[in-house]
Design a protein around this motif. Structure first.
Motif, mmCIF file in Angstrom:
data_model
loop_
_atom_site.group_PDB
_atom_site.id
_atom_site.type_symbol
_atom_site.label_atom_id
_atom_site.label_comp_id
_atom_site.label_asym_id
_atom_site.label_seq_id
_atom_site.Cartn_x
_atom_site.Cartn_y
_atom_site.Cartn_z
ATOM 1 N N ASN A 194 32.603 31.957 30.566
ATOM 2 C CA ASN A 194 33.696 32.800 31.050
ATOM 3 C C ASN A 194 33.457 34.211 30.538
ATOM 4 O OD1 ASN A 194 35.811 33.546 28.800
ATOM 5 N ND2 ASN A 194 35.314 31.393 28.401
ATOM 6 N N VAL A 223 44.313 24.258 35.672
ATOM 7 C CA VAL A 223 42.996 24.876 35.638
ATOM 8 C C VAL A 223 42.203 24.437 36.860
ATOM 9 C CG1 VAL A 223 40.842 25.078 34.311
ATOM 10 C CG2 VAL A 223 43.048 24.974 33.125
ATOM 11 N N GLY A 227 37.257 26.773 36.256
ATOM 12 C CA GLY A 227 37.812 26.836 34.914
ATOM 13 C C GLY A 227 37.521 25.590 34.106
ATOM 14 N N ASP A 233 40.350 24.001 30.150
ATOM 15 C CA ASP A 233 41.392 22.979 30.051
ATOM 16 C C ASP A 233 41.306 22.184 28.748
ATOM 17 O OD1 ASP A 233 38.957 21.907 30.891
ATOM 18 O OD2 ASP A 233 39.902 20.241 31.954
ATOM 19 N N VAL A 241 47.415 28.328 29.121
ATOM 20 C CA VAL A 241 46.597 28.921 30.172
ATOM 21 C C VAL A 241 47.474 29.218 31.388
ATOM 22 C CG1 VAL A 241 44.642 28.528 31.727
ATOM 23 C CG2 VAL A 241 44.566 27.619 29.403
ATOM 24 N N ARG A 243 46.762 30.550 35.341
ATOM 25 C CA ARG A 243 45.832 31.051 36.343
ATOM 26 C C ARG A 243 46.444 32.236 37.080
ATOM 27 N NH1 ARG A 243 42.415 27.482 40.821
ATOM 28 N NH2 ARG A 243 41.252 29.253 41.686
ATOM 29 N N GLU A 279 37.532 32.669 39.482
ATOM 30 C CA GLU A 279 38.853 32.229 39.039
ATOM 31 C C GLU A 279 39.240 33.080 37.841
ATOM 32 O OE1 GLU A 279 38.333 27.499 40.272
ATOM 33 O OE2 GLU A 279 38.874 28.046 38.222
ATOM 34 N N TYR A 280 40.498 33.530 37.838
ATOM 35 C CA TYR A 280 40.984 34.416 36.777
ATOM 36 C C TYR A 280 42.104 33.731 36.008
ATOM 37 C CZ TYR A 280 38.630 37.869 39.755
ATOM 38 O OH TYR A 280 37.722 38.551 40.521
ATOM 39 N N TYR A 281 42.138 33.972 34.711
ATOM 40 C CA TYR A 281 43.133 33.338 33.849
ATOM 41 C C TYR A 281 43.602 34.314 32.767
ATOM 42 C CZ TYR A 281 41.372 28.991 35.870
ATOM 43 O OH TYR A 281 41.011 27.996 36.735
ATOM 44 N N VAL A 283 44.745 33.561 29.066
ATOM 45 C CA VAL A 283 44.704 32.416 28.163
ATOM 46 C C VAL A 283 45.180 32.831 26.776
ATOM 47 C CG1 VAL A 283 42.789 31.389 29.442
ATOM 48 C CG2 VAL A 283 42.297 32.758 27.407
ATOM 49 N N SER A 410 50.925 35.798 39.470
ATOM 50 C CA SER A 410 50.910 34.341 39.569
ATOM 51 C C SER A 410 52.276 33.871 40.032
ATOM 52 C CB SER A 410 50.583 33.715 38.209
ATOM 53 O OG SER A 410 50.628 32.295 38.287
#
Length: 507
Positions: A194, A223, A227, A233, A241, A243, A279-281, A283, A410
């Motif tokens: 990541n 996730v 991810g 996860d 987390v 997303r 994919e963006y998160y 965290v 989100s």
């Protein structure tokens, strides 16, 4: 309807100074809404003689005229190096708006969890095998991946593995260890990195209520496939987390370098995320045993495996067993990214901590890219790595090869606004038939001489009765929210250190 009047800038300045007069700081650092997530109705009071009481009751309203419950609103902010990101929650939509083109580092988890000796615990002696069956009891009771009550002292530097009593102060366990009760036994191989960077100061108190709320909603801790391949996860490493999705005009950018020039000539171009999937998160991950917030992006190309890697050695590799087949076991030093407009380019890192950090040397904060993965440790000492002890050293950070626009949202209820059933006016009734009560009469009769002189009749005119029933084609429940668990007084009073550096600087 409530009316608002725009105030001149001078009046707003006077108002702001009056609110802060005599105070050392904001009255509620955790929530800029003064602790009331329904602050927007604080000045409303339905009286007993108000006809609206038939829909809203008496007192402060908690729903709309159509019976749809009000939803809480939160606002907060976080910062590193005096660069600020602002978070909001409204109508169950989370947003985080910060700066454009924020630099990221590449790190990759190695399929293990670092666990630290708990205060007062006996632990394992030097030389003991944490993976041995006979040590499972001690491993289960005396070590933990996150020890909130210990604060900074819960972390141990790489050179502090053995304490003065000859005990192991930390151990590394594969995610398949019996301590985790089989929840990762069939986990996808962790073969993707990541690209991350710090969004908050430790404990993020100025955004705490907003984030606690967001992390408690249905969309949290979900996730995606990329991810999972990056291990996001694994809750012992990533405690919470969320997303995220980019706003339409936000992008990932990759430094392609400049043809014919050396690597210090830089040029970032937008990434085509239809070909290089993303994919963006946001965290939460313990860092030095303190909770921080990080943005994390996981990428993978549809047509090549540049970003994939698993080290072909160690307990995690062994635990993969038959799933080792087909895994890529060589690091691609400069992975390719597809570009908007066509073509692809290999990512080019910089030797800098970040392009927005022109003089970290001024406060003894380093300023150079660590140039290897692993525990941040005592950086700016050159032994420090780019992240956590659970990261591969050989997956190097490529500092600021990838930039990302901090412009995310989100849907916390996991429902897209494109859903034709969402937010319909019959939501609170539970029925497709809704009867409306109105003041009856003949509506729509033309009176303008232009129309009457020509004898024109309004085709929409009608005699409206006292009740009208609309039949909707569908019905869905109103948007709802989950109440986060209350925090203990100890964690509710957390404040950040005076430094806003995005990572701790050894004293």
């Amino acid at each position: 309807m409530r009316k608002t009047v725009a105030a001149p800038a001078g009046a707003l300045a006077i108002l702001a100074s009056t609110m802060m007069a005599g105070a050392d700081g904001p009255s509620n650092l955790h929530d800029l809404t003064a602790g009331d997530p329904f602050f927007y109705t604080a000045d409303q009071d339905i009286k007993a003689d108000d006809g609206q009481r038939e829909m809203l009751g008496v007192g402060r309203p908690d729903r709309t005229h159509s019976g749809i419950p009000h939803l809480p609103v939160f606002m907060g902010y976080m910062n590193t190096n005096y660069t600020y990101r602002f978070v909001t929650v409204a109508e169950q939509v989370f947003t985080m708006i910060g700066e454009g083109k924020h630099g990221l580092w590449r790190v990759q988890d190695n399929g293990t969890i670092r666990e630290y000796l708990k205060p007062g615990a006996t632990g394992l002696k030097e030389g003991a095998d944490p993976l041995a069956v006979e040590n499972e009891g001690v491993v289960g009771s005396d070590y933990a991946s996150f020890i909130p009550e210990a604060g900074w002292d819960g972390y141990r530097y790489p050179d502090q593995k053995i304490d003065d009593q000859g005990r192991l102060t930390f151990i590394d366990l594969p995610i398949t260890h019996p301590k985790y009760q089989g929840k990762y036994q069939n986990h996808d191989p962790i073969d993707l990195p990541n690209f991350y960077c710090t969004m908050s100061e430790n404990d993020f108190p100025y955004a705490l209520q907003a984030m606690d709320f967001a992390f408690a909603q249905k969309a949290a801790n979900k996730v995606g496939p990329l991810g999972k391949r990056a291990g996001l996860d694994v809750s012992e490493n990533y405690t919470r987390v969320l997303r995220l999705s980019h706003f339409p005009d936000a992008r990932t950018w990759v430094n392609t370098g400049v043809e014919g020039q050396d690597a210090l000539h830089v040029d970032w171009k937008p990434v085509d995320t239809t070909q290089t999937e993303a994919e963006y998160y946001l965290v939460e991950r313990p860092f030095f045993n303190k909770p921080y917030l990080f943005v994390a992006a996981v990428y993978d190309n549809r047509d090549n495996d540049d970003l994939s890697y698993v080290r072909p050695a160690g307990p995690y590799w062994d635990a993969l067993g038959e799933r080792q087949a087909g895994l890529k076991t060589e690091v691609t030093q400069a992975p390719r990214f597809h570009l908007e407009g066509g073509g692809e380019a290999a990512a080019v890192g910089t030797p800098l901590f970040g392009v927005h950090h022109p003089n970290r040397a001024a406060y003894k904060g380093g300023g150079a890219c660590p140039l290897k993965g692993g525990d941040w440790g005592r950086y700016p000492d050159t032994s420090g790595g780019a992240g956590w002890p659970t990261n591969y050293e050989e997956v190097t950070p490529l500092c600021d090869a990838v930039l990302v626009d901090i412009k995310f949202y989100s849907n916390l209820d996991q429902q897209e606004w494109t859903d034709p059933k969402k937010y319909l006016a019959n939501a609170a009734t539970g029925s497709t038939d809704v009867t409306y009560k109105v003041m009856p009469g003949d509506y729509g009769t033309f009176t303008d001489p232009y129309n009457t002189a020509q004898g024109k009749v309004n085709p929409d005119a009608m005699s409206v009765p006292e009740e009208i029933t609309l039949t909707y084609s569908s019905v869905a429940s109103p948007v709802e929210f989950e109440r986060p668990a209350p925090r203990s007084l100890d964690t509710a009073q957390m404040v950040p250190t005076p430094s806003t550096s995005c990572r701790p600087i050894p004293g």
